[in-house]
Design a protein around this motif. Structure first.
Motif: not given
Length: 694
Positions: A20-24, A34-37, A40-42, A466-473
């Motif tokens: 469900q999350a894509y690592e850029v 890495g940055t996760l988005t 499912a959606f751009p 969420q589709p508008d969020a970039e997340i990292k730990l």
């Protein structure tokens, strides 16, 4: 600018629930993931043409989607009698066409007051909203947003007699140099009394019409302290005569300043731009598989971004919002009359619904056996297939359960605090609904992660980006959390996106050089790309043996225990164990006392319930319930509560123990129960082999 053509947006057919999350690529750095988005959606940004760019557009989106101009928008149960108070068993509605006109009149009327000098003259054109949830709150806010004003919502629960918060109201007004406030009529005396403390305030607008004699008295009082008192009807008439064209703010213009709830001090004002709010609204329409026009119950505080966001999404989809009566006792009655198909809630409310529903599993005889069998069958079916309905058990058993929420709810969202897996799965199975839990804060407009629709194993997580969020730990070495941990990477959640704020009002910038907001929340990310909140960088304490404990997390897990109405968990770095203040649920507590005493105890028998809090046998039984629940939720031994102080005195806003958003104020709660808590630590060291002592 064009508004989004297609909302809600369904998941693509090839959406991979296992990823469900894509690592850029190329974003992994030492000490962080890495940055996760969203996979499912751009990524949704304000640079896209097919998106919302300001808060005016989401109302116009709804206008384009309604079946007719007379479609209902805002409703409430009319009052039939004030003494005794009696409300109708139906809702009266204001249609979309009427709201459209009234927002223009209200906004134009307020603009006229600023133009002629009755209000304004400060850095920002700020207008306060100081009222409980009602149609007029939204009509006024929609009008203010459409005419370039900055709104500041004041918690309806704040007042001069509120213990521990008496300074927040004037501080908030003075901080933004507010000159006009729209409010409930009962709050007008509150502000007139403190006129000398809020010198910038010049105009009060009652959201309800004030009766003639009362209006004369309040107007005279206002005149004596330099404050003009009007009501919304007068303002709308001014606007009708001086009607202006709607303005469409730039994405960088300030829409609202939202004050955080302040669990550790005076709240700070989060500056929320039009673009920030609009981006969040659009994001929340993605991953929605509900085609019906939404009908929602409006009871979450509109002064809080979560409640405001939930209603904005309903409006953007051309839906209807029926407001609750303002009394928690009849909230379920409001819901059963409204019959919503969307229920945006918080765990505090949902846990009560779950406890009431689970009571059916304890019924004697055939009824209890039937319910337990139905629940077991549906739960097994859900875990195996994800199916939420059953052709037999829904008709025989669960339709009655669904009726508690009106019978039509197909989607429940929850935020602000976690719920246990068992409670979530019970809601899904018993109410035949999609349940989506999410994570966010005021600083990102409640938009960071959310569970995917139809994800049967999502309980216990807060979902994917969420589709508008970039997340990292990011690693938290002092607490032992790293992005290299196995099986799941762990670290502090950092968020970036157009829904994130940039600064506190009259404060400093609150993001780092790369645009990341550091949330202070610690999470892990599982093999499916879903996040789970596991700790807090701040507000942790260390026990004497060196173990770190996040007491808020422990509170959240214990809150799902049947029998607990409220709980405050406390620890001391000189002690090796946790203790707690527990307010028991009166229904469950009365049942427990009755079993111990061998006689019926009513939940309304306050004298008996007070006696029960001092009974050692009842105390031991209650501790047994807590211990069993703690083990079930996976708490480690040092996280388990070893002693409690039972009290029937609620933690409230009035006694200073809760914030306006009903979060526990830790310092104030400890001070209130200092003697009782310190007393628990003076008792001998607790032993697992002996019953706990009062």
């Amino acid at each position: 600018m064009p508004i989004p053509k297609h909302i809600p947006v369904r998941y693509p057919k090839d959406a991979d629930y296992a990823n469900q999350a894509y690592e850029v690529p190329g974003t992994k750095k030492p000490g962080q993931t890495g940055t996760l988005t969203s996979s499912a959606f751009p990524l949704i940004t304000l640079d896209l043409p097919d998106t919302f760019h300001n808060t005016v557009e989401f109302f116009e989106s709804g206008l384009q989607r309604i079946p007719s101009p007379k479609h209902p928008l805002f409703g409430r149960r009319p009052v039939l009698s004030k003494s005794p108070l009696k409300r109708a068993n139906y809702y009266e509605w204001i249609d979309w066409e009427t709201v459209d006109l009234r927002r223009r009149y209200a906004g134009s009327g307020i603009r006229k007051l600023f133009d002629d000098g009755s209000a304004g003259g400060r850095e920002l054109d700020v207008v306060g909203l100081y009222s409980g949830n009602c149609p007029e709150w939204q009509i006024m806010d929609l009008g203010l947003q459409a005419y370039g004003f900055v709104t500041v919502s004041l918690y309806d629960t704040l007042g001069p007699d509120t213990a521990g918060t008496s300074s927040i109201l004037p501080c908030s007004i003075n901080h933004v140099e507010m000159t006009l406030c729209a409010l409930s009529p009962q709050h007008i005396p509150t502000l007139l009394k403190m006129a000398s403390k809020i010198p910038t305030l010049k105009v009060l607008v009652s959201l309800d019409t004030i009766p003639g004699e009362e209006k004369k008295i309040l107007s005279a009082w206002g005149q004596s302290v330099g404050i003009k008192v009007l009501d919304l009807e007068e303002v709308e008439q001014i606007g009708k005569v001086n009607l202006k064209a709607i303005s469409y703010p730039d994405k960088n213009d300030i829409s609202t300043i939202c004050y955080t709830s302040g669990t550790t001090g005076v709240p700070k004002g989060v500056v929320m731009t039009h673009g920030m709010v609009a981006n969040s609204i659009h994001s929340h329409t993605f991953g929605m598989e509900q085609d019906d026009i939404p009908i929602s119950i409006g009871f979450l505080p509109l002064a809080h971004c979560y409640g405001r966001m939930c209603e904005a999404v309903v409006i953007a989809r051309g839906g209807s919002i029926g407001y609750w009566s303002g009394d928690p006792v009849i909230l379920l009655e409001d819901i059963q009359i409204l019959k919503p198909n969307v229920f945006n809630a918080v765990p505090r409310v949902l846990n009560r619904v779950v406890q009431a529903g689970m009571a059916a599993t304890k019924l004697p005889g055939l009824k209890g056996a039937l319910f337990r069998r139905a629940l077991q069958t549906k739960t097994e079916r859900f875990h195996a297939t994800g199916e939420l309905t059953h052709p037999v058990w829904d008709r025989l058993v669960f339709n009655k359960v669904r009726a508690a929420l009106g019978g039509n709810v197909g989607f429940i969202s929850s935020g602000s605090a976690p719920m246990s897996k068992n409670a979530i799965n019970f809601i899904k199975v018993a109410f035949c609904v999609q349940y989506l839990e999410g994570y966010g804060s005021t600083e990102n407009n409640g938009t960071v992660t959310r569970q995917w629709w139809g994800d049967k194993s999502a309980a216990g997580t807060v979902g994917a980006p969420q589709p508008d969020a970039e997340i990292k730990l990011v690693d938290v070495p002092a607490m032992g959390y790293t992005s290299e941990d196995r099986p799941y990477p762990r670290g502090e959640i950092c968020v970036r996106g157009d829904m994130c704020f940039r600064e506190y009002y009259k404060g400093t910038a609150a993001i780092d050089d790369e645009g990341w907001q550091h949330t202070g929340d610690v999470a892990h990310i599982d093999e499916c790309g879903r996040f789970s909140i596991i700790d807090r960088v701040k507000n942790i304490m260390k026990l004497s043996q060196g173990e770190y404990v996040a007491v808020e997390r422990v509170e959240a897990l214990y809150s799902g225990c049947p029998g607990i109405l409220q709980i405050y968990v406390h620890g001391d770095s000189l002690q090796s164990y946790l203790i707690a203040i527990v307010v028991p649920d009166p229904v469950t507590f009365a049942e427990l006392a009755g079993k111990v005493w061998g006689k019926q105890v009513l939940p309304t028998d306050t004298e008996a319930l007070q006696k029960a809090t001092k009974d050692q046998d009842i105390y031991n039984k209650f501790m047994g319930i807590l211990n069993k629940h703690g083990k079930t939720t996976g708490l480690q031994g040092f996280e388990m509560i070893k002693r409690i102080y039972l009290t029937n005195e609620l933690l409230t806003i009035d006694n200073g123990c809760l914030t306006p958003t009903l979060k526990i104020k830790r310092k104030e709660t400890y001070n209130k129960f200092k003697d009782e808590l310190d007393g628990l630590y003076t008792l001998p060291e607790p032993s697992s082999s002996k019953p706990a002592k009062l």
